[in-house]
Design an enzyme around this catalytic site. Structure first.
Site, PDB file in Angstrom:
ATOM      1  N   CYS A   1      95.654 135.549  79.451  1.00 21.76           N
ATOM      2  CA  CYS A   1      95.918 135.363  78.031  1.00 21.76           C
ATOM      3  C   CYS A   1      96.010 133.873  77.662  1.00 21.76           C
ATOM      4  O   CYS A   1      94.974 133.228  77.588  1.00 21.76           O
ATOM      5  CB  CYS A   1      97.144 136.156  77.601  1.00 21.76           C
ATOM      6  SG  CYS A   1      97.036 136.723  75.903  1.00 21.76           S
TER       7      CYS A   1
ATOM      8  N   HIS B   1      96.102 141.579  79.622  1.00 17.84           N
ATOM      9  CA  HIS B   1      97.285 141.475  80.488  1.00 17.84           C
ATOM     10  C   HIS B   1      97.200 142.443  81.649  1.00 17.84           C
ATOM     11  O   HIS B   1      97.731 143.558  81.594  1.00 17.84           O
ATOM     12  CB  HIS B   1      98.552 141.697  79.668  1.00 17.84           C
ATOM     13  CG  HIS B   1      98.876 140.551  78.790  1.00 17.84           C
ATOM     14  ND1 HIS B   1      99.714 139.530  79.169  1.00 17.84           N
ATOM     15  CD2 HIS B   1      98.422 140.238  77.559  1.00 17.84           C
ATOM     16  CE1 HIS B   1      99.772 138.639  78.206  1.00 17.84           C
ATOM     17  NE2 HIS B   1      98.985 139.035  77.222  1.00 17.84           N
TER      18      HIS B   1
ATOM     19  N   GLU C   1      98.707 142.165  84.430  1.00 19.55           N
ATOM     20  CA  GLU C   1      99.985 142.225  85.160  1.00 19.55           C
ATOM     21  C   GLU C   1     100.850 143.392  84.720  1.00 19.55           C
ATOM     22  O   GLU C   1     101.872 143.693  85.373  1.00 19.55           O
ATOM     23  CB  GLU C   1     100.735 140.905  84.986  1.00 19.55           C
ATOM     24  CG  GLU C   1     101.536 140.747  83.710  1.00 19.55           C
ATOM     25  CD  GLU C   1     100.680 140.491  82.462  1.00 19.55           C
ATOM     26  OE1 GLU C   1      99.456 140.365  82.586  1.00 19.55           O
ATOM     27  OE2 GLU C   1     101.268 140.402  81.361  1.00 19.55           O
TER      28      GLU C   1
HETATM   29  N1  LIG Z   1      99.686 132.818  72.240  1.00 21.89           N
HETATM   30  C1  LIG Z   1      98.309 133.118  72.509  1.00 21.89           C
HETATM   31  C2  LIG Z   1      98.182 133.870  73.828  1.00 21.89           C
HETATM   32  C3  LIG Z   1      98.787 135.254  73.717  1.00 21.89           C
HETATM   33  C4  LIG Z   1      99.617 135.627  74.921  1.00 21.89           C
HETATM   34  O1  LIG Z   1      99.570 135.023  75.993  1.00 21.89           O
HETATM   35  N2  LIG Z   1     100.446 136.629  74.704  1.00 21.89           N
HETATM   36  C5  LIG Z   1     101.453 136.923  75.685  1.00 21.89           C
HETATM   37  C6  LIG Z   1     102.446 137.937  75.203  1.00 21.89           C
HETATM   38  C7  LIG Z   1     103.682 137.910  76.077  1.00 21.89           C
HETATM   39  C8  LIG Z   1     103.332 138.166  77.563  1.00 21.89           C
HETATM   40  O2  LIG Z   1     102.917 139.281  77.907  1.00 21.89           O
HETATM   41  O3  LIG Z   1     103.428 137.220  78.377  1.00 21.89           O
HETATM   42  C9  LIG Z   1      97.649 133.946  71.415  1.00 21.89           C
HETATM   43  O4  LIG Z   1      98.382 134.453  70.541  1.00 21.89           O
HETATM   44  O5  LIG Z   1      96.424 134.108  71.459  1.00 21.89           O
END
Ligand SMILES: N[C@@H](CCC(=O)NCCCC(=O)O)C(=O)O
Length: 254
Positions: free
Chosen positions: A111, A218, A220
């Site tokens: 992400c 995601h 994970e």
């Molecule tokens: N902020 C960026 C990347 C989005 C992101 O990494 N979300 C993570 C959500 C929380 C987690 O699961 O760690 C965007 O908005 O594109």
């Protein structure tokens, strides 16, 4: 004798009880543990310690975060929807990634980590995909964690790519919790999967000798329950294990 490969996990900078702190949500660490990897949380400092930290590691995980890479890092004006920064993380990761690639460290980006890899290679980001004509709204759905991390859109893997080498099916369905996304792909990066609206959802580094993959979704989240996520972590773990063996002096005659 250490048996588990050590994987550096980049932290986010937060304030806890009024104190500057480094934070990683547990699901990233738990996923590494579940694939027989030992997580090591990396502080987000700008003091050039990255090579010292990485030299003793067997892999690097760039996690997601609700914060965004600051737009000036890729020459853009800030969009009104872009309200959460982590300049400490930006400064640290933009040094960590080149150092890790130079050391040949297996790298998995997730992400925000996926977006960071693109920016390090000179790419740019859409700051609010929901405002981009023709793009889906990739933000997380309302609901509990099971809902927000449930698969929400299809992806098509690029045939013959690094991701396709790990996972044989041509498509999958992944979760989506991001407002930002790749606009221009950085030179030297390769698209590995795309969403139905054409948004790039996975990338690799052209010519990288080892495991270097980053994904917008995601994996994970309960990776053992999702074949593509499982394939990603199995591939990453195997690469980290191979790196550990290569780094470990073998006894004479072994
Ligand atoms: N902020 C960026 C990347 C989005 C992101 O990494 N979300 C993570 C959500 C929380 C987690 O699961 O760690 C965007 O908005 O594109």
């Amino acid at each position: 004798m250490r048996t588990r490969p050590l994987v550096g996990v980049i932290a986010c900078r937060r304030e806890v009880e009024g104190h500057p702190a480094h934070m990683v949500t547990d699901k990233y660490l738990a996923a590494l543990r579940d694939y027989s990897l030992a997580p090591v949380i990396l502080p987000v400092w700008e003091d050039g310690m990255e090579r010292d930290l990485l030299a003793s590691l067997d892999g690097l995980l760039l996690t997601g975060s609700y914060t965004n890479v600051e737009p000036q890092r890729y020459g853009a004006e800030r969009a009104p929807e872009n309200t959460r920064d982590d300049p400490h993380r930006d400064a640290a990761v933009l040094r960590l990634i080149p150092a890790a690639l130079d050391l040949g460290l297996p790298l998995l980006g997730i992400c925000r980590g996926f977006q960071e890899l693109n920016v390090v290679f000179g790419g740019t980001l859409h700051q609010a995909l929901q405002q981009v004509p023709g793009r889906l709204d990739h933000r997380e759905p309302e609901g509990d964690r099971e809902t927000t991390y449930a698969p929400s859109h299809d992806i098509t893997l690029v045939p013959g790519g690094r991701l396709a080498a790990l996972y044989s099916a041509p498509t999958s369905r992944v979760n989506s919790l991001h407002q930002q996304g790749i606009a221009e792909l950085g030179p030297g990066l390769v698209a590995e999967a795309v969403a139905p609206d054409g948004q790039i959802e996975a990338i690799s580094v052209a010519g990288a000798p080892g495991f270097v993959l980053a994904v917008q979704w995601h994996p994970e989240w309960k990776p053992r329950e999702h074949p593509l996520h499982d394939a990603l972590f199995l591939g990453f773990a195997a690469a980290c294990q191979a790196h550990r063996v290569a780094r470990t002096p073998q006894p004479l005659g072994a």
